[in-house]
Design a protein around this motif. Sequence first.
Motif, short mmCIF file in Angstrom:
data_model
loop_
_atom_site.label_atom_id
_atom_site.label_comp_id
_atom_site.label_asym_id
_atom_site.label_seq_id
_atom_site.Cartn_x
_atom_site.Cartn_y
_atom_site.Cartn_z
N GLY A 104 0.78 -1.22 0.00
CA GLY A 104 0.00 0.00 0.00
C GLY A 104 0.81 1.27 0.00
O GLY A 104 0.25 2.36 0.14
N GLU A 105 2.13 1.14 -0.17
CA GLU A 105 3.00 2.32 -0.11
C GLU A 105 3.56 2.72 -1.47
O GLU A 105 4.21 3.77 -1.57
CB GLU A 105 4.16 2.03 0.85
CG GLU A 105 3.70 1.76 2.29
CD GLU A 105 4.84 1.36 3.19
OE1 GLU A 105 5.98 1.26 2.70
OE2 GLU A 105 4.59 1.16 4.39
N VAL A 106 3.37 1.91 -2.49
CA VAL A 106 3.88 2.24 -3.81
C VAL A 106 2.76 2.10 -4.82
O VAL A 106 1.73 1.47 -4.56
CB VAL A 106 5.06 1.32 -4.21
CG1 VAL A 106 6.16 1.35 -3.18
CG2 VAL A 106 4.60 -0.11 -4.44
N TRP A 107 2.96 2.71 -5.99
CA TRP A 107 1.99 2.63 -7.06
C TRP A 107 2.34 1.44 -7.96
O TRP A 107 3.51 1.09 -8.11
CB TRP A 107 1.98 3.93 -7.85
CG TRP A 107 1.43 5.06 -7.04
CD1 TRP A 107 0.13 5.46 -6.95
CD2 TRP A 107 2.17 5.93 -6.17
NE1 TRP A 107 0.00 6.52 -6.08
CE2 TRP A 107 1.25 6.84 -5.58
CE3 TRP A 107 3.52 6.04 -5.81
CZ2 TRP A 107 1.62 7.82 -4.69
CZ3 TRP A 107 3.90 7.03 -4.91
CH2 TRP A 107 2.96 7.90 -4.36
N VAL A 108 1.32 0.85 -8.55
CA VAL A 108 1.50 -0.34 -9.39
C VAL A 108 1.18 0.01 -10.84
O VAL A 108 0.08 0.49 -11.15
CB VAL A 108 0.60 -1.50 -8.91
CG1 VAL A 108 0.64 -2.66 -9.91
CG2 VAL A 108 1.04 -1.97 -7.54
N ALA A 109 2.15 -0.24 -11.71
CA ALA A 109 1.98 -0.03 -13.14
C ALA A 109 1.87 -1.39 -13.82
O ALA A 109 2.80 -2.19 -13.78
CB ALA A 109 3.18 0.74 -13.71
N ALA A 110 0.73 -1.66 -14.42
CA ALA A 110 0.52 -2.93 -15.11
C ALA A 110 1.17 -2.86 -16.49
O ALA A 110 0.80 -2.04 -17.33
CB ALA A 110 -0.97 -3.24 -15.23
N SER A 111 2.15 -3.73 -16.71
CA SER A 111 2.90 -3.71 -17.96
C SER A 111 2.09 -4.26 -19.12
O SER A 111 1.55 -5.37 -19.05
CB SER A 111 4.19 -4.53 -17.80
OG SER A 111 4.86 -4.65 -19.04
N LEU A 147 -6.12 -6.53 -17.37
CA LEU A 147 -5.23 -5.81 -16.45
C LEU A 147 -5.95 -4.62 -15.81
O LEU A 147 -5.79 -4.37 -14.61
CB LEU A 147 -3.98 -5.34 -17.20
CG LEU A 147 -3.00 -6.45 -17.60
CD1 LEU A 147 -1.95 -5.91 -18.57
CD2 LEU A 147 -2.33 -7.05 -16.38
N ALA A 148 -6.72 -3.90 -16.59
CA ALA A 148 -7.44 -2.74 -16.04
C ALA A 148 -8.42 -3.16 -14.96
O ALA A 148 -8.57 -2.48 -13.93
CB ALA A 148 -8.15 -1.99 -17.16
N GLU A 149 -9.07 -4.29 -15.17
CA GLU A 149 -10.04 -4.78 -14.18
C GLU A 149 -9.37 -5.20 -12.87
O GLU A 149 -10.02 -5.25 -11.82
CB GLU A 149 -10.83 -5.95 -14.77
CG GLU A 149 -11.83 -5.54 -15.83
CD GLU A 149 -12.41 -6.72 -16.58
OE1 GLU A 149 -12.08 -7.87 -16.21
OE2 GLU A 149 -13.19 -6.50 -17.53
N ALA A 150 -8.06 -5.48 -12.92
CA ALA A 150 -7.34 -5.87 -11.72
C ALA A 150 -7.00 -4.69 -10.82
O ALA A 150 -6.51 -4.89 -9.70
CB ALA A 150 -6.05 -6.61 -12.11
N GLY A 151 -7.23 -3.48 -11.29
CA GLY A 151 -7.08 -2.30 -10.46
C GLY A 151 -5.68 -1.75 -10.28
O GLY A 151 -5.34 -1.30 -9.17
N PRO A 152 -4.85 -1.69 -11.33
CA PRO A 152 -3.56 -1.02 -11.18
C PRO A 152 -3.74 0.49 -11.10
O PRO A 152 -4.82 1.01 -11.39
CB PRO A 152 -2.83 -1.42 -12.47
CG PRO A 152 -3.94 -1.52 -13.47
CD PRO A 152 -5.10 -2.12 -12.72
N ASP A 153 -2.68 1.17 -10.73
CA ASP A 153 -2.74 2.64 -10.66
C ASP A 153 -2.52 3.27 -12.03
O ASP A 153 -2.96 4.40 -12.27
CB ASP A 153 -1.67 3.15 -9.69
CG ASP A 153 -1.90 2.62 -8.29
OD1 ASP A 153 -2.92 2.98 -7.68
OD2 ASP A 153 -1.06 1.82 -7.81
N VAL A 154 -1.83 2.55 -12.91
CA VAL A 154 -1.53 3.06 -14.24
C VAL A 154 -1.20 1.85 -15.12
O VAL A 154 -0.76 0.81 -14.62
CB VAL A 154 -0.34 4.06 -14.20
CG1 VAL A 154 0.91 3.40 -13.65
CG2 VAL A 154 -0.06 4.70 -15.56
N LEU A 155 -1.44 1.97 -16.41
CA LEU A 155 -1.03 0.97 -17.37
C LEU A 155 0.25 1.45 -18.04
O LEU A 155 0.30 2.58 -18.55
CB LEU A 155 -2.10 0.73 -18.43
CG LEU A 155 -3.41 0.08 -17.97
CD1 LEU A 155 -4.42 0.11 -19.11
CD2 LEU A 155 -3.18 -1.35 -17.51
N ALA A 156 1.28 0.62 -18.05
CA ALA A 156 2.56 0.97 -18.68
C ALA A 156 2.59 0.40 -20.09
O ALA A 156 2.81 -0.80 -20.28
CB ALA A 156 3.72 0.42 -17.85
#
Length: 313
Positions: A104-111, A147-156
């Motif tokens: 919960g401390e970093v943002w997740v970018a889905a590749s 990937l979008a449905e999995a709830g990342p913070d951004v798509l890379a």
Amino acid sequence: MTPARTFTQALADGVLVLDGGLSNQLEAQGRDLSDALWSARLLADAPDQIEAAHTAYVRAGAQVLITSSYQATYEGFARRGLGREATTALLRRSVSLARVAGRGEVWVAASVGPYGAMRADGSEYRGRYGLSVRALERFHRPRVAALAEAGPDVLALETVPDADEAEALLRAVAGCGVPVWLSYTVEGGRTRAGQDLAEAFAVAAGNDQVAAVGVNCCDPAEAAEAVALGVAVSGKPGLAYPNSGEFWDARAGGWRGPAVFGPAEAPALAATWVTAGARLVGGCCRVGPETIAALAGARGEGEGEAGEGGGGG
């Protein structure tokens, strides 16, 4: 659990440190990646190793983790006998593993890797696959949706070699509800497909879904100029996460050339990228936690000198 600020809010507040190469960290953990699925295979075979690799970068100071889905595709997993439902579950797992490691401390970018990554023949460094923009959009859309449905913070949208594929990717992500970044792989001041880089970055201009543009998996020496061009053309914040300076020889199946982006060089290199307009800095292939720690340390010192409000993350 996600950070209190959104990714776009954090990007507006200051420079964020990305992680480094996932594959080299997995190899350092003793995993064999000599497989067409590369690190994506471990989503099914050893997800704990992926989480451990993410954790190594969090400990190094990374503020954004990029998921292990770069080479994870429906077509690639189908060749291993996995159906669509099972593949969708693995794509979502890639996001959850990064989320757990980040605590919960970093943002997740889905590749979202390029079409060439699925082919596993080095064609992501050439582009020009012989497919239309519409065909590339059809290829990318199902994976983007999962990937979008999995709830990342951004798509890379990363390691993009071709402006046509960038256009297809931006069509595929439209309406998914997640911000994206667009990152080309470049050579000699052009896309890997040989296109004018200014025209390539122009596809992101005026697109509110695009949070940043830049380059990855390229020579570190090319990053600053490319970032400055991308920022100027698109009006977006920049990003840079090049490889170590070595290059992948697809025919020989190995890395060649000297490494010029390591812990000693990282602060000075990143400073040039930030000056050029980068708000996201990190590493790609062959860049490990030690280098990311050097970047994080340099950014921390810079924020301290700037005083309150001088940096983000």
